[in-house]
Design a protein around this motif. Structure first.
Motif, PDB file in Angstrom:
ATOM      1  N   MET A 107     -18.752  -1.777 -23.637  1.00 36.57           N
ATOM      2  CA  MET A 107     -18.557  -0.338 -23.668  1.00 36.57           C
ATOM      3  C   MET A 107     -19.906   0.353 -23.805  1.00 36.57           C
ATOM      4  N   LYS A 108     -20.137   1.324 -22.970  1.00 37.27           N
ATOM      5  CA  LYS A 108     -21.402   2.053 -22.987  1.00 37.27           C
ATOM      6  C   LYS A 108     -21.273   3.268 -23.900  1.00 37.27           C
ATOM      7  N   ASN A 109     -22.079   3.318 -24.967  1.00 37.44           N
ATOM      8  CA  ASN A 109     -22.073   4.446 -25.895  1.00 37.44           C
ATOM      9  C   ASN A 109     -23.342   5.261 -25.655  1.00 37.44           C
ATOM     10  N   ILE A 110     -23.213   6.315 -24.837  1.00 39.83           N
ATOM     11  CA  ILE A 110     -24.390   7.103 -24.480  1.00 39.83           C
ATOM     12  C   ILE A 110     -24.905   7.971 -25.629  1.00 39.83           C
ATOM     13  N   ASN A 111     -24.183   7.993 -26.756  1.00 41.13           N
ATOM     14  CA  ASN A 111     -24.672   8.737 -27.911  1.00 41.13           C
ATOM     15  C   ASN A 111     -25.983   8.171 -28.448  1.00 41.13           C
ATOM     16  N   ILE A 112     -26.304   6.948 -28.073  1.00 42.47           N
ATOM     17  CA  ILE A 112     -27.586   6.359 -28.494  1.00 42.47           C
ATOM     18  C   ILE A 112     -28.756   7.203 -28.001  1.00 42.47           C
ATOM     19  N   THR A 113     -28.565   7.933 -26.901  1.00 39.39           N
ATOM     20  CA  THR A 113     -29.661   8.760 -26.383  1.00 39.39           C
ATOM     21  C   THR A 113     -30.059   9.854 -27.366  1.00 39.39           C
ATOM     22  N   ARG A 114     -29.171  10.192 -28.297  1.00 37.98           N
ATOM     23  CA  ARG A 114     -29.511  11.198 -29.313  1.00 37.98           C
ATOM     24  C   ARG A 114     -30.546  10.683 -30.305  1.00 37.98           C
ATOM     25  N   LYS A 115     -30.772   9.384 -30.305  1.00 39.76           N
ATOM     26  CA  LYS A 115     -31.767   8.778 -31.196  1.00 39.76           C
ATOM     27  C   LYS A 115     -33.167   8.791 -30.591  1.00 39.76           C
ATOM     28  N   ILE A 116     -33.257   9.150 -29.314  1.00 42.27           N
ATOM     29  CA  ILE A 116     -34.575   9.276 -28.695  1.00 42.27           C
ATOM     30  C   ILE A 116     -35.263  10.473 -29.334  1.00 42.27           C
ATOM     31  N   THR A 117     -36.447  10.263 -29.862  1.00 41.02           N
ATOM     32  CA  THR A 117     -37.160  11.327 -30.538  1.00 41.02           C
ATOM     33  C   THR A 117     -37.635  12.357 -29.519  1.00 41.02           C
ATOM     34  N   GLN A 118     -37.202  13.594 -29.737  1.00 39.86           N
ATOM     35  CA  GLN A 118     -37.648  14.683 -28.881  1.00 39.86           C
ATOM     36  C   GLN A 118     -37.600  15.969 -29.678  1.00 39.86           C
ATOM     37  N   GLY A 119     -38.359  16.943 -29.219  1.00 41.90           N
ATOM     38  CA  GLY A 119     -38.432  18.219 -29.910  1.00 41.90           C
ATOM     39  C   GLY A 119     -37.568  19.265 -29.240  1.00 41.90           C
ATOM     40  N   MET A 120     -37.717  20.483 -29.711  1.00 46.07           N
ATOM     41  CA  MET A 120     -37.035  21.640 -29.134  1.00 46.07           C
ATOM     42  C   MET A 120     -38.118  22.620 -28.706  1.00 46.07           C
ATOM     43  N   TYR A 121     -37.985  23.094 -27.487  1.00 44.41           N
ATOM     44  CA  TYR A 121     -39.021  23.918 -26.881  1.00 44.41           C
ATOM     45  C   TYR A 121     -38.391  25.090 -26.137  1.00 44.41           C
ATOM     46  N   ILE A 122     -39.185  26.134 -25.932  1.00 43.77           N
ATOM     47  CA  ILE A 122     -38.800  27.203 -25.025  1.00 43.77           C
ATOM     48  C   ILE A 122     -39.675  27.055 -23.787  1.00 43.77           C
ATOM     49  N   LEU A 123     -39.014  26.844 -22.670  1.00 37.39           N
ATOM     50  CA  LEU A 123     -39.679  26.770 -21.369  1.00 37.39           C
ATOM     51  C   LEU A 123     -39.595  28.149 -20.749  1.00 37.39           C
ATOM     52  N   THR A 124     -40.734  28.716 -20.350  1.00 42.70           N
ATOM     53  CA  THR A 124     -40.735  30.019 -19.690  1.00 42.70           C
ATOM     54  C   THR A 124     -41.465  29.927 -18.362  1.00 42.70           C
ATOM     55  N   THR A 125     -41.057  30.786 -17.472  1.00 40.47           N
ATOM     56  CA  THR A 125     -41.711  30.978 -16.195  1.00 40.47           C
ATOM     57  C   THR A 125     -41.469  32.426 -15.809  1.00 40.47           C
ATOM     58  N   LYS A 126     -42.058  32.882 -14.743  1.00 34.67           N
ATOM     59  CA  LYS A 126     -41.876  34.274 -14.341  1.00 34.67           C
ATOM     60  C   LYS A 126     -40.393  34.549 -14.088  1.00 34.67           C
ATOM     61  N   GLY A 127     -39.830  35.505 -14.835  1.00 34.13           N
ATOM     62  CA  GLY A 127     -38.447  35.901 -14.642  1.00 34.13           C
ATOM     63  C   GLY A 127     -37.451  35.337 -15.627  1.00 34.13           C
ATOM     64  N   GLY A 128     -37.855  34.382 -16.472  1.00 30.97           N
ATOM     65  CA  GLY A 128     -36.885  33.827 -17.412  1.00 30.97           C
ATOM     66  C   GLY A 128     -37.380  32.604 -18.143  1.00 30.97           C
ATOM     67  N   GLY A 129     -36.422  31.892 -18.712  1.00 33.56           N
ATOM     68  CA  GLY A 129     -36.737  30.700 -19.473  1.00 33.56           C
ATOM     69  C   GLY A 129     -35.495  30.162 -20.142  1.00 33.56           C
ATOM     70  N   CYS A 130     -35.642  29.023 -20.809  1.00 36.36           N
ATOM     71  CA  CYS A 130     -34.502  28.386 -21.469  1.00 36.36           C
ATOM     72  C   CYS A 130     -35.002  27.433 -22.551  1.00 36.36           C
ATOM     73  N   VAL A 131     -34.058  26.994 -23.386  1.00 32.51           N
ATOM     74  CA  VAL A 131     -34.351  25.958 -24.371  1.00 32.51           C
ATOM     75  C   VAL A 131     -34.324  24.613 -23.651  1.00 32.51           C
ATOM     76  N   VAL A 132     -35.310  23.775 -23.922  1.00 32.40           N
ATOM     77  CA  VAL A 132     -35.342  22.417 -23.383  1.00 32.40           C
ATOM     78  C   VAL A 132     -35.684  21.456 -24.500  1.00 32.40           C
ATOM     79  N   ASP A 133     -35.292  20.191 -24.302  1.00 30.86           N
ATOM     80  CA  ASP A 133     -35.654  19.165 -25.273  1.00 30.86           C
ATOM     81  C   ASP A 133     -36.341  17.974 -24.609  1.00 30.86           C
ATOM     82  N   ALA A 134     -36.236  17.859 -23.299  1.00 34.67           N
ATOM     83  CA  ALA A 134     -36.806  16.711 -22.592  1.00 34.67           C
ATOM     84  C   ALA A 134     -38.190  17.060 -22.052  1.00 34.67           C
TER      85      ALA A 134
END
Length: 158
Positions: free
Chosen positions: A1-28
């Protein structure tokens, strides 16, 4: 059985990505090379409007969020589309290299897009850092911390 919740253990931060006209929250976000011209990669969902904006721009900025981030920043960039609102209207930013940088962040990187890689659901944008600075040495907001403390982080009454 594949438990993809393991990917939540990958260390990553929280960022705001911006470009002309908008942006979003990213973690990857990842540093993929070092030296005098380090490369940064950021993965953006294809159905996200910011993905469309990035295709029409040659630069992006990453603002690194700290644990003390103002809830309005996460709410504005994480739960709204720039198709519907001006995300920069109520958030304090500074223009650097024509990119909006979040003032309430630990620092930023402005990148020139040099490549992109497509898959079924996301586009991986690769950028060369052209400007960067550190605003604060406070602790960065990790994705795991965000998930564990989401309610208190998004509570505007604190």
């Amino acid at each position: 059985m594949k438990n993809i919740n393991i990917t939540r253990k990958i260390t990553q931060g929280m960022y705001i990505l911006t470009t002309k006209g908008g942006g979003c929250v990213v973690d990857a976000v990842s540093q993929i090379s070092f030296g005098s011209n380090p490369l940064i990669s950021v993965s953006v969902m294809k159905r996200n409007y910011t993905n469309e904006l990035l295709r029409n721009n040659n630069k992006f900025a990453i603002s690194i969020l700290g644990k003390d981030v103002k809830p309005e920043i996460i709410k504005t960039f994480g739960f709204n589309s720039a198709r519907n609102i001006n995300k920069f209207e109520k958030i304090e930013t500074t223009k650097i290299e024509e990119m909006d940088i979040i003032n309430n962040s630990l620092g930023y990187m402005v990148c020139e897009i040099i490549d992109k890689i497509e898959n079924d659901t996301h586009t991986l944008f690769i950028g060369k850092i052209i400007e960067a600075d550190v605003f604060s040495e406070n602790e960065a907001l990790s994705y795991q911390y965000y998930q564990e403390h989401r309610e208190e982080l998004l509570n505007t009454n604190t």
